[in-house]
Design a protein around this motif. Structure first.
Motif, mmCIF file in Angstrom:
data_model
loop_
_atom_site.group_PDB
_atom_site.id
_atom_site.type_symbol
_atom_site.label_atom_id
_atom_site.label_comp_id
_atom_site.label_asym_id
_atom_site.label_seq_id
_atom_site.Cartn_x
_atom_site.Cartn_y
_atom_site.Cartn_z
ATOM 1 N N SER A 380 34.094 21.579 -33.312
ATOM 2 C CA SER A 380 33.464 22.878 -33.528
ATOM 3 C C SER A 380 33.529 23.298 -34.988
ATOM 4 C CB SER A 380 34.147 23.950 -32.669
ATOM 5 O OG SER A 380 33.977 23.668 -31.303
ATOM 6 N N GLY A 381 33.911 22.379 -35.841
ATOM 7 C CA GLY A 381 34.016 22.639 -37.265
ATOM 8 C C GLY A 381 35.109 21.784 -37.857
ATOM 9 N N ASN A 382 35.107 21.643 -39.161
ATOM 10 C CA ASN A 382 36.129 20.834 -39.820
ATOM 11 C C ASN A 382 36.334 21.346 -41.243
ATOM 12 O OD1 ASN A 382 37.922 18.816 -40.474
ATOM 13 N ND2 ASN A 382 36.383 17.216 -40.675
ATOM 14 N N VAL A 387 30.596 29.404 -36.750
ATOM 15 C CA VAL A 387 30.142 30.494 -35.886
ATOM 16 C C VAL A 387 29.159 29.952 -34.844
ATOM 17 C CG1 VAL A 387 28.958 32.714 -35.823
ATOM 18 C CG2 VAL A 387 30.512 32.173 -37.719
ATOM 19 N N GLY A 388 29.420 30.263 -33.590
ATOM 20 C CA GLY A 388 28.563 29.819 -32.497
ATOM 21 C C GLY A 388 29.056 28.586 -31.788
ATOM 22 N N LEU A 427 37.919 31.160 -51.687
ATOM 23 C CA LEU A 427 36.919 32.209 -51.511
ATOM 24 C C LEU A 427 35.506 31.656 -51.585
ATOM 25 C CD1 LEU A 427 38.446 35.148 -53.598
ATOM 26 C CD2 LEU A 427 38.413 34.879 -51.116
ATOM 27 N N SER A 428 35.342 30.561 -52.326
ATOM 28 C CA SER A 428 34.008 29.980 -52.446
ATOM 29 C C SER A 428 33.593 29.238 -51.177
ATOM 30 C CB SER A 428 33.966 29.013 -53.633
ATOM 31 O OG SER A 428 34.938 27.975 -53.454
ATOM 32 N N ASN A 429 34.569 28.806 -50.367
ATOM 33 C CA ASN A 429 34.266 28.103 -49.132
ATOM 34 C C ASN A 429 35.310 28.455 -48.074
ATOM 35 O OD1 ASN A 429 33.094 26.350 -47.287
ATOM 36 N ND2 ASN A 429 34.161 24.549 -48.082
ATOM 37 N N PRO A 430 35.295 29.683 -47.561
ATOM 38 C CA PRO A 430 36.321 30.085 -46.592
ATOM 39 C C PRO A 430 36.115 29.397 -45.255
ATOM 40 C CG PRO A 430 34.685 31.813 -46.834
ATOM 41 C CD PRO A 430 34.337 30.772 -47.848
ATOM 42 N N GLN A 431 37.268 29.163 -44.550
ATOM 43 C CA GLN A 431 37.247 28.506 -43.252
ATOM 44 C C GLN A 431 37.813 29.456 -42.194
ATOM 45 O OE1 GLN A 431 35.978 25.355 -42.743
ATOM 46 N NE2 GLN A 431 35.367 25.440 -44.902
ATOM 47 N N ALA A 432 37.093 29.547 -41.071
ATOM 48 C CA ALA A 432 37.530 30.423 -39.985
ATOM 49 C C ALA A 432 38.686 29.761 -39.244
ATOM 50 C CB ALA A 432 36.370 30.719 -39.049
#
Length: 524
Positions: A380-382, A387-388, A427-432
């Motif tokens: 679901s992400g890496n 989102v979604g 901050l340039s590439n935040p991760q949830a």
């Protein structure tokens, strides 16, 4: 008494001056034919065309008129003589039923005189011709029985050429027949010494690379082949059997097969038989082809679905393969570790023009030692969530406590899922990042009765952002920064207004220093 009349007979000769000899030529090199076959006349040396060769001279009173005649070959049936007749074998006729451009012997062009239509004739489409040429200035009149022309060579000199009938130029070399009787004699007469090539083939690579074809082995016939993934070609999407499957290239293809006689193809066509898609083994790595019979390098194809042989029952061809799905597990440079195939089958009605659409699917995934770990789902992400995408969770045998109740049942009717998450990282590439999840249940006691009880179930998901945003970074210094207006403890007033902040401070300091200097001089 009759006065005798004197008759004058005009005689013409082909005269060559001393040292001038006709030069034979297969074709007038660099010569360009003129529009008319010009010849030198008898009156004043004018040039005449062949049609003017029979022109009469002015009549002399009292003398008979003699007309010279140019001898030309006659054609049967009063047909025009073609200097380049059509060849019996047309070597440039490459398109059956169509006219090949500049092929002057192509009968599909239906041209009586191809040179009037084409810009040139391809080599071999006209008969070769032999010409004898001399300088046109030495020719008085030609009485040659052969066709003649006046050409212009590359130097601009006009040459008078006579076409000689040389049939040797148009002989055809016929291929001699070779059979078991004369084979040895011809090989000994025309053959030469043979040699062995010193080129050495390169050894196969140690492992598969992305896109490489996958090697297969048929133990029954001891044949090495490739794993095929038929693909559709052309407007009709016909199946191309030679399309190889690429290593690590997960894709699906669709193609269509047409049958002239489905009743015969039902049991004979291997593309319809399920066994043809798993009756082989897959080689782990390419270097296995040096020893394909070694069972250590062979990976069997495991059938994971039911597959029956095709059967012709009446007017129906049963158990025809309609879909093939390969699952291939790989382990880096160690190659292919596991191959499984699942097949889909259908029935076809035997009728003229029957067709079948087939689907071929290849999936590659990393090899897993355990069966439980192999059942992985897409990320679901890496490393953070997208989102979604679905939230991933681990479940165990936790049982939500039983209440001592003999006449009632306590069931959950409402569930609220609270998800605490935050952005982490740059901050340039935040991760949830999910920090924690809490499940809140609301239960309801239901009395045990024989009547049907309706219960409403609700589920609520609540995402709470707990991101602690850091202090914004200080900006870089700029070139247009200035001191504040009240940086110095004095102000300068002007007659027309207050000093503007845009004015520079340096002139004020210089003025102050000058005033201090003057005061010091007056006190001394």
């Amino acid at each position: 008494m009759r006065t005798p009349q004197l008759a004058l007979l005009q005689v013409f000769f082909l005269v060559f001056p001393d040292g001038v000899r006709p030069q034979p030529s297969s074709s007038p090199s660099g010569a360009v034919p003129t529009s008319l076959e010009l010849q030198r006349g008898t009156d004043g040396g004018t040039l005449q065309s062949p049609s003017e060769a029979t022109a009469t001279r002015p009549a002399v009173p009292g003398l008979p008129t003699v007309v010279p005649t140019l001898v030309t070959p006659s054609a049967p049936g009063n047909r025009t003589v073609d200097l380049f007749p059509v060849l019996p074998i047309c070597v440039c006729d490459l398109t059956p039923g169509a006219c090949d451009i500049n092929c002057c012997c192509d009968r599909d062009c239906y041209l009586l005189h191809p040179r009037t239509v084409f810009s040139f004739c391809l080599p071999g489409s006209v008969r070769s011709s032999s010409w004898v040429c001399v300088d046109n200035s030495v020719i008085f009149r030609s009485n040659s029985p052969f066709p003649s022309r006046v050409f212009m060579d590359s130097n601009g000199i006009r040459q008078f050429c006579v076409h000689v009938n040389n049939s040797n130029l148009n002989y055809f070399q016929k291929l001699q027949k070779v059979n078991a009787t004369n084979f040895q004699a011809l090989a000994a007469e025309f053959g030469g010494e043979s040699f062995t090539s010193t080129f050495q083939t390169q050894s196969p690579p140690s492992f598969y690379r992305a896109g490489d074809p996958i090697l297969t082995y048929f133990p029954k016939w001891s044949v090495i082949s490739l794993l095929r993934q038929p693909a559709g070609v052309g407007a009709g999407g016909l199946c191309a059997e030679s399309n190889p499957a690429g290593f690590l290239e997960s894709k699906s293809t669709t193609c269509t097969r047409f049958f002239k006689n489905l009743a015969s193809s039902c049991t004979l066509d291997s593309a319809l038989n399920a066994a043809s898609y798993y009756n082989f083994t897959v080689l782990k790595v390419p270097r296995s082809m040096t020893d394909p019979q070694n069972m250590e390098f062979q990976v069997p194809v495991i059938l994971t679905s039911q597959a029956n042989a095709p059967l012709l029952a009446g007017n129906t061809c049963q158990n025809v393969v309609s879909q093939v799905t390969y699952e291939i597990e790989t382990n880096g440079t160690f190659g292919i570790q596991k191959v499984s195939v699942s097949l889909g089958q259908t029935n076809l009605t035997v009728e003229p023009g029957a067709s079948l659409q087939q689907h071929f699917i290849l999936r590659f995934r990393a090899f897993q030692q355990s069966t439980a770990a192999s059942l992985t789902s897409p990320r679901s992400g890496n490393p953070g969530y997208i989102v979604g995408k679905p939230l991933l969770a681990l479940t165990d045998d936790i049982s939500y406590s039983a209440i001592n109740c003999t006449s009632c049942c306590l069931i959950p009717v409402s569930l609220e899922i609270q998800v605490l998450w935050a952005y982490v990282g740059l901050l340039s590439n935040p991760q949830a990042h999910v920090s924690g999840v809490r499940f809140l249940y609301q239960c309801q006691s239901i009395q045990d009765s024989q009547q049907v009880t309706e219960v409403s179930l609700t589920t609520l998901v609540n995402f709470v952002d707990i991101t602690q945003k850091p202090q914004p970074p200080r900006g870089q210094p700029k070139m247009d920064w200035k001191w504040p207006f009240d940086f110095f403890p004095f102000k300068v007033a002007f007659s027309r207004g207050v000093f503007s902040q845009k004015c520079s401070v340096s002139p004020i300091l210089i003025l102050c220093l000058l005033l201090l200097g003057v005061l010091n001089l007056e006190t001394m």
